[in-house]
Design an enzyme around this catalytic site. Structure first.
Site, PDB file in Angstrom:
ATOM      1  N   ASP A 120       0.849  -1.193   0.000  1.00 30.49           N
ATOM      2  CA  ASP A 120       0.000   0.000   0.000  1.00 30.49           C
ATOM      3  C   ASP A 120       0.884   1.242   0.000  1.00 30.49           C
ATOM      4  O   ASP A 120       1.831   1.342   0.803  1.00 30.49           O
ATOM      5  CB  ASP A 120      -0.917   0.002   1.224  1.00 30.49           C
ATOM      6  CG  ASP A 120      -1.973   1.094   1.122  1.00 30.49           C
ATOM      7  OD1 ASP A 120      -2.931   0.923   0.352  1.00 30.49           O
ATOM      8  OD2 ASP A 120      -1.824   2.123   1.817  1.00 30.49           O
ATOM      9  N   ASN A 128      -2.277  12.976  -4.412  1.00 31.98           N
ATOM     10  CA  ASN A 128      -3.362  13.459  -5.275  1.00 31.98           C
ATOM     11  C   ASN A 128      -3.766  14.885  -4.930  1.00 31.98           C
ATOM     12  O   ASN A 128      -4.029  15.703  -5.821  1.00 31.98           O
ATOM     13  CB  ASN A 128      -4.576  12.532  -5.152  1.00 31.98           C
ATOM     14  CG  ASN A 128      -4.397  11.229  -5.904  1.00 31.98           C
ATOM     15  OD1 ASN A 128      -3.743  11.189  -6.945  1.00 31.98           O
ATOM     16  ND2 ASN A 128      -4.972  10.156  -5.384  1.00 31.98           N
ATOM     17  N   HIS A 133      -4.661  14.280  -9.686  1.00 33.52           N
ATOM     18  CA  HIS A 133      -4.881  12.853  -9.905  1.00 33.52           C
ATOM     19  C   HIS A 133      -4.040  12.299 -11.054  1.00 33.52           C
ATOM     20  O   HIS A 133      -3.713  11.116 -11.069  1.00 33.52           O
ATOM     21  CB  HIS A 133      -6.370  12.586 -10.151  1.00 33.52           C
ATOM     22  CG  HIS A 133      -7.188  12.677  -8.902  1.00 33.52           C
ATOM     23  ND1 HIS A 133      -7.708  13.867  -8.442  1.00 33.52           N
ATOM     24  CD2 HIS A 133      -7.557  11.731  -8.006  1.00 33.52           C
ATOM     25  CE1 HIS A 133      -8.377  13.659  -7.322  1.00 33.52           C
ATOM     26  NE2 HIS A 133      -8.305  12.370  -7.032  1.00 33.52           N
ATOM     27  N   ASP A 137      -1.850   8.985 -10.793  1.00 37.10           N
ATOM     28  CA  ASP A 137      -1.846   7.879 -11.761  1.00 37.10           C
ATOM     29  C   ASP A 137      -0.429   7.535 -12.204  1.00 37.10           C
ATOM     30  O   ASP A 137      -0.065   6.364 -12.336  1.00 37.10           O
ATOM     31  CB  ASP A 137      -2.693   8.247 -12.983  1.00 37.10           C
ATOM     32  CG  ASP A 137      -4.181   8.296 -12.673  1.00 37.10           C
ATOM     33  OD1 ASP A 137      -4.584   7.811 -11.603  1.00 37.10           O
ATOM     34  OD2 ASP A 137      -4.938   8.836 -13.514  1.00 37.10           O
ATOM     35  N   GLU A 163      -4.847   2.294  -4.503  1.00 45.43           N
ATOM     36  CA  GLU A 163      -3.387   2.393  -4.461  1.00 45.43           C
ATOM     37  C   GLU A 163      -2.759   1.160  -3.827  1.00 45.43           C
ATOM     38  O   GLU A 163      -1.575   1.175  -3.451  1.00 45.43           O
ATOM     39  CB  GLU A 163      -2.958   3.641  -3.683  1.00 45.43           C
ATOM     40  CG  GLU A 163      -3.271   3.617  -2.203  1.00 45.43           C
ATOM     41  CD  GLU A 163      -4.647   4.200  -1.868  1.00 45.43           C
ATOM     42  OE1 GLU A 163      -4.837   4.609  -0.716  1.00 45.43           O
ATOM     43  OE2 GLU A 163      -5.515   4.246  -2.764  1.00 45.43           O
TER      44      GLU A 163
END
Length: 250
Positions: A120, A128, A133, A137, A163
């Site tokens: 994680d 973000n 965002h 990505d 994520e």
């Protein structure tokens, strides 16, 4: 009409052409036969007829080969769409579930170990919020590529959701899986994600569970790895934890 029926009729027509041609030749020459000319006429006619028939059959076979190639390409593409995560280009959750079931079946059958590592990204929401965002990505893609580059042949790297990523390490016990996770953790920390000329640093937490110390059951193994991941998060992140074992120091 079926293709077999078409070629049956074509074969019958070819069979009739020779006697018809002979009859026409005989009538044109007043039924006087010159063996050389007759042989030449039959040879030329036979070559022409079978060349045409061969071309028709070859053209049909070419079309079939091309169609089969297109179908194989389409099948491969559909398989990729059903098993590959569109954002990160690694295995998706569906592929992860199928492979984990398969590897744990093998574990139960042959008694070989299998490790699961849940991964994680720490404080990913802050990435973000700060960078947008699109940057998030890109971070996911970059981390996925680092994990993919560090896997062995036979290992599986997958996007579990959001994520959270996962690694299936067949024939791997907890100690070796923890060492793999530590190398991956250090590499993620050391290699920030380039985004519009600005490096974005990110860290990750790892939870490791492995058979036979954990049950060879998909749900139970995932639960054990999740508990270890939670322990790594509780330590402050950027850590590796092993189910039912102390945290690996960094």
């Amino acid at each position: 009409m079926k293709i077999s029926n078409r070629y049956t009729l074509l074969g019958a027509a070819v069979g009739l052409l020779a006697p018809i041609g002979l009859l026409i030749h005989s009538a044109a020459t007043g039924y006087r036969f010159d063996p050389f000319r007759l042989s030449l006429a039959l040879a030329v006619g036979g070559i022409a007829i079978f060349a045409i028939v061969g071309r028709l059959i070859g053209h049909r076979d070419d079309l079939l080969v091309e169609r089969n190639r297109d179908l194989a390409t389409l099948s491969q593409r559909l398989h990729e769409l059903s098993t590959i995560d569109a954002l990160t280009d690694i295995q998706n959750r569906r592929s992860f579930d199928e492979r984990l079931n398969m590897e744990l079946d093998r574990t139960q059958r042959y008694g070989v170990p299998c490790a699961l590592v849940m991964i994680d990204l720490d404080r990913f929401k802050a990435v973000n919020d700060r960078h947008g965002h699109l940057a998030g990505d890109q971070v996911l893609r970059h981390v996925a590529a680092l994990l993919e580059a560090g896997k062995r042949s036979g290992d599986v790297i997958a996007r579990y959701g959001g994520e959270e990523l996962a690694a299936i390490l067949p024939h791997t016990e907890a100690t070796d899986a923890a060492a793999w996770a530590e190398r991956a953790r250090a590499r993620i920390e050391a290699e920030p994600t380039p985004f519009h000329g600005e490096p974005i640093g990110v860290r990750a937490s790892f939870g490791v569970a492995s058979t036979p110390s954990c049950p060879a059951d998909p749900a139970l193994l995932i639960e054990a790895a999740d508990r270890a991941l939670y322990a790594a998060k509780q330590r402050g992140g950027n850590a590796v934890a092993v189910a039912s074992e102390p945290l690996v120091p960094i």
